[in-house]
Design an enzyme around this catalytic site. Structure first.
Site: not given
Ligand code: C5P
Length: 432
Positions: A216-219
């Site tokens: 995933g990512n930090r958004s």
């Protein structure tokens, strides 16, 4: 418009002559207020010749007109560039020891500061606190760019480019004027989205490795959520494709379509595109996904070895939406960039805008203070040719306002001219 252009004592002062020139070319009256230190870098004669106005630095000049009060009262907009660490400190503490700081205390118009200093000074807790104080008071402080500094060194602290300062300043003034004129959450004119259907994506996609793990990512989804919220406030029917967004953040008055993976987001946005006048891809989409997702939780191996993860590329949803768009549909993309030795944030953004082909690409610098999470944001708005057509900065809500102003302009120009996307117009500054 009557603009005050403060200049404090940093090497970037030489580039502010271009800011002055651009403002004058757009027909604005500009009074330059340098500090004494600024005059060490660029002399009084340059400022007077380019502005066509007298230049003074202390309250003991122009006393017959009480300049520090008169200038403040007459101003529609005040810009300080470069804003040095010293200037930020004096502004934050309300010092009034020269004409520039005294005038900062008398103006009631919007104020934009464009900091420039060495990375260590920008990162120092004292400067961080001063910037936070000024922002709390409603002063718009741009984040400095990342790039080459005075000497051979580079990092965060470079003054934003002159055209970025001009665009941000004019957008700020326009927004302030709009707020004052309507006094309402639903601006009139090009800002209204009544009768429009919009689809916004927000958050970050997750690509399953197995039933419990993902890439995933930090958004956080905050910028997309604010875009959906503002669109609803402006009267649009809003669909929000929310990729793993905390439910506490979701706005009222919009239809939420929860999604997890890039494939789900693509299917949702493609379906919503059929009826949408505007598509906004604010989600951070995973560029890659695991080639296989295990049906059961992957176990540790007895011999301690670890299986490699093979990745395959995800489809570019934005590119697919652009390729399939209907005439007059407006498509907005986002690009989070960092400057590096190959180019500035804006240069990377320009190349991406041309590649992606969206009507507007909102380019923001990530890292330092801007970008992810509950932090102020600043975006450059580029058209599909990579030309800057506006800028927006401030809270994520304020940035969303600026983006919808620019979209509103595109929508109204297309509905009056009947032009489709192939002739995306320049808007000058946000909403203009
Ligand atoms: O290429 P980059 O990821 O920086 O592009 C960002 C823009 O493209 C965003 O608007 C994002 O939502 C969109 N995007 C997409 N599909 C991808 C990757 C990015 O729609 N696979």
């Amino acid at each position: 418009m009557r603009i005050l252009l403060g200049v404090s004592g940093g090497i970037a002062a030489y580039k502010v002559a271009i800011v002055l020139r651009q403002l004058r070319e757009q027909g604005h009256r500009v009074r330059v207020i340098p500090t004494d230190a600024a005059l060490e870098f660029v002399g009084r004669a340059t400022w007077e010749a380019l502005s066509g106005e007298v230049v003074t630095t202390t309250v003991f000049e122009g006393t017959e007109q009480v300049d520090h009060v008169r200038l403040g009262r007459e101003a529609d907009l005040m810009v300080v560039a470069p804003a040095t660490a010293d200037l930020l400190s004096r502004a934050a503490t309300g010092r009034a020891d020269d004409l520039l700081t005294t005038t900062l205390l008398t103006v009631t118009c919007p104020v934009l500061l464009a900091p420039a200093m060495h990375t260590e000074m920008w990162a120092h807790p004292a400067t961080r606190a001063n910037v936070a104080t000024l922002r709390e008071r409603g002063v718009h402080v741009l984040d400095p760019a990342v790039g080459r500094l005075t000497g051979a060194d580079s990092g965060a602290g470079r003054m934003p480019e002159p055209e970025e300062i001009v665009a941000a300043a004019l957008a700020l003034r326009k927004r302030a004027a709009g707020e004052g004129a309507t006094g309402s959450d639903v601006p009139s004119g090009t800002g209204s989205l009544h009768g429009r259907t919009v689809a916004v994506s927000a958050g970050g996609t997750r690509e399953a490795l197995d039933p419990v793990r993902f890439l995933g990512n930090r958004s956080s989804g905050r910028q997309g959520v604010e875009l959906a919220r503002v669109a609803a406030q402006r009267g649009a029917t809003v669909h929000l494709a929310a990729a793993n967004v905390d439910s506490a953040l979701l706005p009222d008055g919009v239809t939420v379509h929860p999604v997890e993976s890039t494939a789900e987001l693509q299917a949702t946005m493609t379906a919503l595109a059929a009826d949408a006048d505007v598509l906004v891809m604010a989600a951070a989409v995973a560029d890659f996904r695991p080639a296989q997702s295990a049906g059961t939780k992957t176990k540790k191996r007895a011999d301690g070895s670890v299986a490699p993860i093979e990745l395959v590329q995800n489809p570019d949803i934005l590119a697919g939406l652009v390729a399939a768009r209907r005439p007059a549909q407006v498509i907005v993309g986002f690009a989070a960039e960092t400057g590096d030795e190959h180019g500035s944030v804006l240069e990377h953004g320009r190349a991406k805008a041309r590649r992606k082909g969206a009507d507007l690409l909102a380019v923001n610098a990530v890292g330092q203070d801007a970008g992810f999470g509950d932090v102020p944001n600043a975006v450059h708005l580029l058209d599909s040719a990579g030309e800057q057509v506006g800028a927006a900065s401030g809270t994520k809500h304020e940035v969303a306002e600026g983006i919808w102003d620019a979209v509103g302009t595109l929508l109204s120009e297309r509905s009056t001219t009947g032009r489709g996307h192939a002739a995306a117009p320049r808007t000058g500054t946000v909403g203009s």
